[in-house]
Scaffold this motif. Structure first.
Motif, PDB file in Angstrom:
ATOM      1  N   MET A 185       0.832  -1.210   0.000  1.00 54.22           N
ATOM      2  CA  MET A 185       0.000   0.000   0.000  1.00 54.22           C
ATOM      3  C   MET A 185       0.866   1.260   0.000  1.00 54.22           C
ATOM      4  N   ALA A 186       1.984   1.222   0.731  1.00 52.10           N
ATOM      5  CA  ALA A 186       2.890   2.372   0.721  1.00 52.10           C
ATOM      6  C   ALA A 186       3.482   2.575  -0.668  1.00 52.10           C
ATOM      7  N   ALA A 187       3.849   1.467  -1.343  1.00 52.21           N
ATOM      8  CA  ALA A 187       4.365   1.572  -2.707  1.00 52.21           C
ATOM      9  C   ALA A 187       3.300   2.106  -3.652  1.00 52.21           C
ATOM     10  N   ALA A 188       2.038   1.697  -3.448  1.00 53.35           N
ATOM     11  CA  ALA A 188       0.942   2.191  -4.288  1.00 53.35           C
ATOM     12  C   ALA A 188       0.741   3.694  -4.092  1.00 53.35           C
ATOM     13  N   ASP A 189       0.822   4.149  -2.852  1.00 56.93           N
ATOM     14  CA  ASP A 189       0.678   5.588  -2.578  1.00 56.93           C
ATOM     15  C   ASP A 189       1.796   6.385  -3.248  1.00 56.93           C
ATOM     16  N   SER A 190       3.027   5.872  -3.155  1.00 56.05           N
ATOM     17  CA  SER A 190       4.160   6.560  -3.779  1.00 56.05           C
ATOM     18  C   SER A 190       4.003   6.593  -5.292  1.00 56.05           C
ATOM     19  N   HIS A 191       3.536   5.482  -5.862  1.00 55.76           N
ATOM     20  CA  HIS A 191       3.338   5.410  -7.306  1.00 55.76           C
ATOM     21  C   HIS A 191       2.250   6.380  -7.739  1.00 55.76           C
TER      22      HIS A 191
ATOM     23  N   ALA B  72       1.352   9.153  -6.276  1.00 57.92           N
ATOM     24  CA  ALA B  72       1.843  10.528  -6.167  1.00 57.92           C
ATOM     25  C   ALA B  72       2.825  10.851  -7.294  1.00 57.92           C
ATOM     26  N   ALA B  73       3.717   9.904  -7.587  1.00 61.48           N
ATOM     27  CA  ALA B  73       4.729  10.151  -8.616  1.00 61.48           C
ATOM     28  C   ALA B  73       4.116  10.267 -10.007  1.00 61.48           C
ATOM     29  N   GLN B  74       3.098   9.457 -10.282  1.00 58.46           N
ATOM     30  CA  GLN B  74       2.481   9.449 -11.605  1.00 58.46           C
ATOM     31  C   GLN B  74       1.256  10.353 -11.692  1.00 58.46           C
ATOM     32  N   GLU B  75       0.883  10.986 -10.557  1.00 54.57           N
ATOM     33  CA  GLU B  75      -0.298  11.846 -10.488  1.00 54.57           C
ATOM     34  C   GLU B  75      -1.540  11.098 -10.967  1.00 54.57           C
ATOM     35  N   MET B  76      -1.715   9.927 -10.404  1.00 57.00           N
ATOM     36  CA  MET B  76      -2.848   9.070 -10.747  1.00 57.00           C
ATOM     37  C   MET B  76      -3.753   8.921  -9.532  1.00 57.00           C
ATOM     38  N   PRO B  77      -5.067   8.706  -9.749  1.00 60.57           N
ATOM     39  CA  PRO B  77      -5.965   8.432  -8.619  1.00 60.57           C
ATOM     40  C   PRO B  77      -5.541   7.147  -7.902  1.00 60.57           C
ATOM     41  N   ARG B  78      -5.635   7.162  -6.598  1.00 60.09           N
ATOM     42  CA  ARG B  78      -5.211   5.993  -5.826  1.00 60.09           C
ATOM     43  C   ARG B  78      -6.041   4.761  -6.190  1.00 60.09           C
ATOM     44  N   ALA B  79      -7.316   4.935  -6.490  1.00 57.32           N
ATOM     45  CA  ALA B  79      -8.175   3.803  -6.846  1.00 57.32           C
ATOM     46  C   ALA B  79      -7.673   3.112  -8.109  1.00 57.32           C
TER      47      ALA B  79
ATOM     48  N   VAL C  34      -4.519   3.045  -9.163  1.00 56.51           N
ATOM     49  CA  VAL C  34      -3.276   2.337  -8.815  1.00 56.51           C
ATOM     50  C   VAL C  34      -3.594   1.055  -8.058  1.00 56.51           C
ATOM     51  N   MET C  35      -4.549   1.092  -7.140  1.00 55.26           N
ATOM     52  CA  MET C  35      -4.907  -0.109  -6.387  1.00 55.26           C
ATOM     53  C   MET C  35      -5.522  -1.168  -7.299  1.00 55.26           C
ATOM     54  N   ALA C  36      -6.237  -0.728  -8.344  1.00 57.97           N
ATOM     55  CA  ALA C  36      -6.761  -1.687  -9.321  1.00 57.97           C
ATOM     56  C   ALA C  36      -5.608  -2.371 -10.058  1.00 57.97           C
TER      57      ALA C  36
ATOM     58  N   SER D 212      10.477  -7.445 -16.274  1.00 57.36           N
ATOM     59  CA  SER D 212       9.770  -6.234 -15.859  1.00 57.36           C
ATOM     60  C   SER D 212      10.650  -5.370 -14.964  1.00 57.36           C
ATOM     61  N   ARG D 213      10.648  -4.068 -15.226  1.00 59.57           N
ATOM     62  CA  ARG D 213      11.364  -3.106 -14.384  1.00 59.57           C
ATOM     63  C   ARG D 213      10.384  -2.179 -13.673  1.00 59.57           C
ATOM     64  N   ASN D 214       9.105  -2.525 -13.713  1.00 62.31           N
ATOM     65  CA  ASN D 214       8.079  -1.727 -13.052  1.00 62.31           C
ATOM     66  C   ASN D 214       8.231  -1.855 -11.540  1.00 62.31           C
ATOM     67  N   ALA D 215       8.496  -0.739 -10.861  1.00 64.40           N
ATOM     68  CA  ALA D 215       8.780  -0.778  -9.418  1.00 64.40           C
ATOM     69  C   ALA D 215       7.584  -1.288  -8.628  1.00 64.40           C
ATOM     70  N   LEU D 216       6.372  -0.896  -9.035  1.00 58.95           N
ATOM     71  CA  LEU D 216       5.181  -1.331  -8.312  1.00 58.95           C
ATOM     72  C   LEU D 216       4.988  -2.830  -8.457  1.00 58.95           C
ATOM     73  N   TYR D 217       5.164  -3.348  -9.683  1.00 57.97           N
ATOM     74  CA  TYR D 217       5.044  -4.803  -9.881  1.00 57.97           C
ATOM     75  C   TYR D 217       6.093  -5.548  -9.068  1.00 57.97           C
ATOM     76  N   ARG D 218       7.339  -5.062  -9.087  1.00 56.59           N
ATOM     77  CA  ARG D 218       8.404  -5.732  -8.353  1.00 56.59           C
ATOM     78  C   ARG D 218       8.116  -5.753  -6.851  1.00 56.59           C
ATOM     79  N   LYS D 219       7.502  -4.696  -6.353  1.00 61.28           N
ATOM     80  CA  LYS D 219       7.155  -4.675  -4.919  1.00 61.28           C
ATOM     81  C   LYS D 219       6.090  -5.715  -4.591  1.00 61.28           C
ATOM     82  N   VAL D 220       5.069  -5.853  -5.444  1.00 60.44           N
ATOM     83  CA  VAL D 220       4.031  -6.859  -5.213  1.00 60.44           C
ATOM     84  C   VAL D 220       4.639  -8.257  -5.265  1.00 60.44           C
ATOM     85  N   LEU D 221       5.474  -8.514  -6.270  1.00 62.97           N
ATOM     86  CA  LEU D 221       6.139  -9.819  -6.372  1.00 62.97           C
ATOM     87  C   LEU D 221       7.041 -10.065  -5.167  1.00 62.97           C
TER      88      LEU D 221
END
Length: 496
Positions: free
Chosen positions: A96-102, A104-111, A113-115, A224-233
């Motif tokens: 969840m912390a990684a999702a919040d950072s993502h 904020a960094a991408q200026e995307m709605p949190r919902a 990112v959580m999807a 994959s070099r996606n930081a959010l994906y790597r955190k979930v994995l």
């Protein structure tokens, strides 16, 4: 006047009796829909709970029976409902912390990112089914492995394996020579444990992906070099490791293209070890697994990947070669002219305790900065690959192929081949190599290896002399490379 008028009055509507007995006409599709809805309601309320209870009871009986005979019992985490595991992973504080950072960094709605997080988690988390794994999976892997090869467990350090404490996370570390490795090792260790594999994206094809999930495997986007994906994995691997799930990992990250051992990829090892606490109750034990084949099904395809100038439409050509090979294989089986592809052998080495390793090195990984941690993980990965290399089986084909690579363009008589192979085998044994000798007959082993290579035209016979086919020297070298690491002077001794 009033009475006559009243008697002449007629009702303007239907009576209750007439209304009840009036037929009502419904369209056929609506009747079918109502019947289906009624049947589903009856099933859901009356029959399905009973069926679920019976199935759950049968599965629990299977699990209880398995835990009595397995060396490494099935862990509760592995048997947890997939929906529960998904929720635990998605709402993990670090995720969840990684999702919040993502967000904020991408200026995307949190919902949004959580999807995305939910999609990643759904892709990664397996749906292990003990009944499928040990009933269907074991049967299938046994049939396929024994249909194609003479399967052998060449060596196992039974004493070391028996000393693994119960509260331990066991990780089988294997060299990766073929996609048959998944089937072969699952069959070999089925009496010891259920393995959870990290499977590449090649297997995400319906309905293969459903079967693989039910076998306990989890999918990995290796590139994959996606930081959010790597955190979930990362968090899934850490959760499974902390819960004691028995895993099977290929440190090389992918198939060996030239047949030799490759340098280890450190991603999954880092995930497992970055939060490891040496003073904790649970240890992590790596079991080196060596795999080798007299014939690898993908040998020519793997070598083609090394070509710096691939032919146009290379993927289509590879697919065509695969289809042609399978069709020819099916024809040979149907006409009863099929002969198995020689020996497939697995060796299980001495278990390596992470606690003992860190104590010996006087290192604590938890809390280290990324650069320092990766340096230590790289040192461990190198030692683990060395341990794997020391238990790679030396098979007849690899011995004979090495002999002809060394001989170059020179033609050899059968006697010269036997003398050279025997000399090479003795040298490898002095270096600690595990040589599988079929029927415990060295002469027979050499004949088998020579016959396999001759039938494939990798070695040409003329007037009683044998010579490497110059057009297929790369394929011959591929099999020689499987044991080439034993000749390297830099091979250290066995890990304590």
């Amino acid at each position: 006047m009033t009475q006559r008028s009243a008697s002449n009055l007629k009702p303007t509507g239907l009576s209750f009796f007439e209304l009840v007995n009036t037929p009502i006409t419904l369209p056929l599709w609506l009747v079918v829909l109502l019947l289906l809805a009624t049947a589903w309601a009856l099933l859901d309320r009356l029959l399905l709970p009973s069926v679920r209870w019976l199935l759950r009871r049968r599965v629990n009986r299977v699990i209880d029976g398995l835990n009595k005979r397995l060396d490494i019992k099935l862990q509760p985490f592995k048997l947890t409902r997939r929906k529960t595991l998904l929720d635990r992973l998605i709402f993990d504080p670090q995720v969840m912390a990684a999702a919040d950072s993502h967000a904020a960094a991408q200026e995307m709605p949190r919902a949004v990112v959580m999807a995305t997080v939910r999609r990643y988690a759904d892709e990664i988390v397996p749906a292990f089914n003990a009944y499928t794994y040990f009933r269907f999976g074991y049967w299938l892997s046994r049939r396929i492995a024994r249909l194609l090869y003479r399967v052998r467990l060449g060596f196992a350090d039974e004493e070391g394996l028996a000393q693994i404490p119960p509260n331990t996370t066991v990780v089988f570390l294997m060299n990766h020579r073929s996609n048959m490795d998944y089937i072969l090792v699952s069959y070999i260790v089925a009496g010891r444990s259920a393995l959870s594999y990290a499977v590449g994206e090649w297997a995400r094809i319906w309905p293969l992906d459903t079967l693989i999930r039910s076998m306990g495997a989890y999918f990995v986007r290796r590139r994959s070099r996606n930081a959010l994906y790597r955190k979930v994995l990362q968090r899934y691997v850490q959760m499974a490791t902390a819960a004691g799930v028995t895993q099977a990992v290929y440190p090389e990250g992918g198939l060996s293209r030239d047949g030799s051992l490759q340098a280890p990829k450190l991603g999954l090892l880092d995930y497992m070890l970055r939060d490891f606490e040496p003073q904790g109750e649970r240890d992590i034990v790596f079991i080196p697994v060596g795999i080798n084949y007299d014939r690898t099904l993908e040998d020519r395809t793997l070598l083609r990947d090394l070509d710096p100038t691939p032919a146009p439409q290379g993927h289509l050509r590879s697919a065509g070669i695969t289809v042609t090979f399978l069709a020819r294989l099916g024809w040979l089986m149907a006409s009863r002219r099929f002969h198995r592809f020689g020996y497939a052998c697995v060796n299980l080495g001495t278990p390596i305790s992470v606690k003992n390793y860190l104590k010996r090195k006087q290192v604590k990984l938890k809390g280290l900065e990324k650069e320092a941690r990766f340096k230590e993980i790289a040192l461990l990965g190198s030692e683990l690959m060395t341990a794997i290399g020391k238990v790679v089986p030396v098979l007849p084909v690899s011995l004979v192929a090495s002999t002809f690579i060394e001989a170059g363009d020179r033609a050899l008589s059968e006697l010269e081949v036997k003398v050279r192979v025997q000399t090479l085998a003795e040298e490898l044994e002095e270096r600690g190599a595990k040589i599988y000798i079929p029927r415990e007959d060295r002469d027979y082993a050499i004949v088998v290896g020579l016959r396999m290579l001759t039938l494939r035209h990798l070695i040409q016979e003329e007037h009683g002399l044998y010579k490497a086919n110059p057009e297929d020297r790369s394929v011959l070298r591929y099999y020689a490379n499987s044991i080439a690491h034993f000749s390297e002077e830099s091979l250290p001794s066995e890990l304590p």
